[in-house]
Design an enzyme around this catalytic site. Sequence first.
Site, PDB file in Angstrom:
ATOM      1  N   HIS A  37       2.164  11.089   7.775  1.00  0.00           N
ATOM      2  CA  HIS A  37       2.615  10.138   6.874  1.00  0.00           C
ATOM      3  C   HIS A  37       3.620  10.753   6.263  1.00  0.00           C
ATOM      4  CE1 HIS A  37      -1.244   8.291   7.823  1.00  0.00           C
ATOM      5  NE2 HIS A  37      -0.697   7.006   7.546  1.00  0.00           N
ATOM      6  N   GLU A  63       4.353  -0.188  18.151  1.00  0.00           N
ATOM      7  CA  GLU A  63       5.775   0.019  17.838  1.00  0.00           C
ATOM      8  C   GLU A  63       6.751  -0.267  18.641  1.00  0.00           C
ATOM      9  OE1 GLU A  63       3.008   1.952  14.943  1.00  0.00           O
ATOM     10  OE2 GLU A  63       3.320   1.739  16.981  1.00  0.00           O
TER      11      GLU A  63
END
Length: 337
Positions: free
Chosen positions: A129, A60
């Site tokens: 999540h 990321e």
Amino acid sequence: MARLSMVEAIRDALDCKMAEDTRVVVFGEDVGYFGGVFRCTEGLQRKYGRSRCFDAPINESGIVGVAIGMGVYGLRPVAEIQFADYFYPAYDQIVSEAARLRYRSGGEFSAPIVVRMPCGGGIYGGQTHSQSPEALLTHVCGIKTVIPSNPHDAKGLLIAAIEDDDPVIVLEPKRLYNGPFSGHPDQPSVAWSKHPLGEVPAGRYVVPLGKAAVRREGRAVTVLCYGTMVHVAEAAASETGVDAEILDLRSLIPLDVDAIQASVEKTGRCVIVHEATLTSGFGAELAAQVMERCFYALEAPILRVAGWDTPYPHAEEWDYFPGPERVGRALLEALEA
């Protein structure tokens, strides 16, 4: 005009800008060949080639770092972080580089990048999540943060973000990708094709950053919300019979403080709803803005309904998720004060 899901509206926005502007490139984990874990970029690599839509390593910080470099050299990158829960390794790049670039260079450089992140719960994703990290982003000077609640706004906000000359974070509530959600998991799902805001104009249009929208007119209490919570608030108002005015903020930074002030001064009461953790959540900033601007108009304390101060649970998701029952209790409490 077409009836689109939020997934399709996001893809349509990317397609529109990629066709219009060759500087726009799309990349991230699995966004190319696979079309993204939620299929938001499906077909773009086939249409525009692997130099315009491509896969990135699971890194990321590297994804955002590359996007910043692209932006400095004249491109308009749209980077996807597969889940907002995984943006933390990229936080340094967002805060120390993208957000500060225009300031530290005296206006000589900027980072016209967009970072898309699916966020929020309601999909049994568990703690890694389901997070809503908007408060960590709105605290940072130099970046803009938007959260759509429907396909029409998702397309218009994304196009506006791509055209902006500074970094914009687009948080996409994944529970809304395929249809609105009232917060009742036991009720049948509803497709966006049956919702008025599922109607999405063809071609380019923008939803200006920094402009809220009144989703429901009312005079008894103002509800400030965004993303999935817009639909939950609508359900709560309907089920309790409270004459609530629901303001969909859409853009957190820049924030439409004029719309907030106008609504609260009309109703005299305010309930703030967001899915993220309560303590130091964006609702605290909203409460401060309302108190500073509307103190003499308030007839009751400002109330907040949010996620609990705990990691997002899997087994007890619906006790954590701010559903219509919790929001409805707050609406009634605001009227009783």
